[in-house]
Motif scaffolding. Sequence first.
Motif: not given
Length: 212
Positions: A82-89, A105-112, A115-127
């Motif tokens: 709503k504020r037009g700010w960029p979401l980090a990935t 956008a807004g997704t986090f992939v942690g240490h170690h 995410v395998g080939p051709l996988a799709s992880v949506g918005m605001g997710c946590v792996v």
Amino acid sequence: MHPLEGLLILGCGGHARAVADVALALGVKHLCFVDHQARPDETCGAFPVRRSWDEDLSQGWSVMPASGDGARRQAQCDWVEKRGWPLATLVSPTATIGFGSTLGAGTFVGHHAHVGPLASVGMGCVVNTGAIVEHESTIGDFTHISINAAVAGRCHVGQLCFIGAGSTVIDGVKIADGVTLGAGACAHRDLAEPGVYVGVPTRKLIKCSLAC
């Protein structure tokens, strides 16, 4: 893509600290946490924790939703958009991302994590730390794959799910929106209804009234 100069982290709980750790590992120098429960002059490490953020976002900064709860991350993403700010990935430098995979956008992939080939992880997710999302699997928006959980190949996990620590989703299984899979559980079949599932093999928890 220009490197991040700073990151505004929404929240200051455990997941927010994991977000900060990955950001620092990526070389981000400036962090600020925003948490409505912040105490006066509170810090997290060397970084300020503020109750609110009313000014514009500085150039070179992005925002990261950092609640461990999917519905709250969704609300955080809405607030940012709503504020037009960029979401980090954010992707840890120790994580691996397969060819042809996508991260919202807004997704986090942690240490170690992986995410395998051709996988799709949506918005605001946590792996999260050590979690696996294998080849050609899809993860819906605002879903959390917890530490050391494994989603095998060609699975579908819906929106606003929580896949608990150390749990397993077997190859090709489909999981509906709004499912919580308990820690250490094994989803060996499709879970077509929202709810809480536990155990090996998994079963749905049923709340009984006093009349049961």
